[in-house]
Scaffold this motif. Sequence first.
Motif, mmCIF file in Angstrom:
data_model
loop_
_atom_site.group_PDB
_atom_site.id
_atom_site.type_symbol
_atom_site.label_atom_id
_atom_site.label_comp_id
_atom_site.label_asym_id
_atom_site.label_seq_id
_atom_site.Cartn_x
_atom_site.Cartn_y
_atom_site.Cartn_z
ATOM 1 N N UNK A 74 0.886 -1.161 -0.062
ATOM 2 C CA UNK A 74 -0.142 -0.072 -0.017
ATOM 3 C C UNK A 74 0.782 1.167 -0.038
ATOM 4 N N UNK A 75 1.771 1.373 0.724
ATOM 5 C CA UNK A 75 2.838 2.488 0.857
ATOM 6 C C UNK A 75 3.496 2.560 -0.306
ATOM 7 N N UNK A 76 3.970 1.530 -0.993
ATOM 8 C CA UNK A 76 4.894 1.547 -2.121
ATOM 9 C C UNK A 76 3.933 2.265 -3.281
ATOM 10 N N UNK A 77 2.610 1.786 -3.292
ATOM 11 C CA UNK A 77 1.732 2.131 -4.493
ATOM 12 C C UNK A 77 1.372 3.497 -4.281
ATOM 13 N N UNK A 78 0.899 4.111 -2.937
ATOM 14 C CA UNK A 78 0.631 5.392 -2.878
ATOM 15 C C UNK A 78 1.728 6.377 -3.395
ATOM 16 N N UNK A 79 2.890 6.187 -2.614
ATOM 17 C CA UNK A 79 3.979 6.993 -2.747
ATOM 18 C C UNK A 79 4.463 6.923 -4.200
ATOM 19 N N UNK A 80 4.136 5.917 -4.950
ATOM 20 C CA UNK A 80 4.619 5.583 -6.624
ATOM 21 C C UNK A 80 3.504 6.824 -7.205
ATOM 22 N N UNK A 81 2.113 6.639 -6.600
ATOM 23 C CA UNK A 81 1.192 7.471 -7.303
ATOM 24 C C UNK A 81 1.246 8.948 -7.056
ATOM 25 N N UNK A 82 1.777 9.316 -5.981
ATOM 26 C CA UNK A 82 2.003 10.580 -5.635
ATOM 27 C C UNK A 82 3.398 11.141 -6.182
ATOM 28 N N UNK A 83 4.204 10.355 -6.373
ATOM 29 C CA UNK A 83 5.577 10.848 -7.173
ATOM 30 C C UNK A 83 5.284 11.249 -8.622
ATOM 31 N N UNK A 84 4.221 10.532 -9.073
ATOM 32 C CA UNK A 84 3.857 10.604 -10.608
ATOM 33 C C UNK A 84 2.865 11.881 -10.791
ATOM 34 N N UNK A 85 2.253 12.141 -9.633
ATOM 35 C CA UNK A 85 1.482 13.269 -9.704
ATOM 36 C C UNK A 85 2.377 14.776 -9.838
ATOM 37 N N UNK A 86 3.271 14.497 -8.478
ATOM 38 C CA UNK A 86 4.034 15.507 -8.498
ATOM 39 C C UNK A 86 4.873 15.802 -9.964
ATOM 40 N N UNK A 87 5.471 14.821 -10.439
ATOM 41 C CA UNK A 87 6.381 14.891 -11.513
ATOM 42 C C UNK A 87 5.485 15.430 -12.802
ATOM 43 N N UNK A 88 3.998 15.121 -12.985
ATOM 44 C CA UNK A 88 3.268 15.316 -14.134
ATOM 45 C C UNK A 88 2.574 16.736 -14.046
ATOM 46 N N UNK A 89 2.296 17.095 -12.585
ATOM 47 C CA UNK A 89 1.552 18.144 -12.529
ATOM 48 C C UNK A 89 2.326 19.271 -11.942
ATOM 49 N N UNK A 90 3.388 19.280 -11.284
ATOM 50 C CA UNK A 90 4.075 20.325 -10.558
ATOM 51 C C UNK A 90 5.457 20.755 -11.191
ATOM 52 N N UNK A 91 5.895 19.786 -11.881
ATOM 53 C CA UNK A 91 7.312 20.161 -12.363
ATOM 54 C C UNK A 91 7.410 20.142 -13.839
ATOM 55 N N UNK A 92 8.279 20.868 -14.391
ATOM 56 C CA UNK A 92 8.797 20.780 -15.689
ATOM 57 C C UNK A 92 10.321 20.469 -15.717
ATOM 58 N N UNK A 93 10.537 19.236 -16.031
ATOM 59 C CA UNK A 93 11.724 18.831 -15.867
ATOM 60 C C UNK A 93 12.023 18.720 -14.444
ATOM 61 N N UNK A 95 12.407 21.593 -12.636
ATOM 62 C CA UNK A 95 11.718 22.879 -12.026
ATOM 63 C C UNK A 95 10.510 23.276 -11.957
ATOM 64 N N UNK A 96 10.088 23.859 -10.806
ATOM 65 C CA UNK A 96 8.477 24.033 -10.461
ATOM 66 C C UNK A 96 8.051 24.776 -11.806
ATOM 67 N N UNK A 97 6.665 24.035 -12.210
ATOM 68 C CA UNK A 97 6.071 24.781 -13.325
ATOM 69 C C UNK A 97 5.716 26.345 -13.074
ATOM 70 N N UNK A 98 5.650 27.110 -14.242
ATOM 71 C CA UNK A 98 5.219 28.570 -14.081
ATOM 72 C C UNK A 98 3.915 28.902 -13.340
#
Length: 103
Positions: A74-93, A95-98
């Motif tokens: 459960x922890x691995x699944x949630x952490x993996x999902x959250x990491x993907x959300x951060x990478x896809x939604x919050x970062x450009x490369x 760096x933080x998204x504009x």
Amino acid sequence: MRRAWSLPHRLGRPLAEADPKPDRDYADTAIARMQATSGISGKQPGDPVRACAAIIQTVEDEIRPRHLVLGAFGVETVCGKLAGVVENQCLEGDQPRRGLSRE
């Protein structure tokens, strides 16, 4: 977490001992699934006693989390999902998204 979820009814007979009479169209797959499921039921990883203790502690705490994630899977699944959300939604490369700031 170990649990006896493959019981066909509350009398406690293992699924493998049930008298399967699935629909003719699904007999092969239904019986195969029942046999595979009965082979792992009660042998899942995890400690139900520790899980229950964590649930009770969470309920008794004054401040409760919105979600209670239990077990390594459960922890691995949630952490993996959250990491993907951060990478896809919050970062450009790297760096933080504009428009987003960490300050």
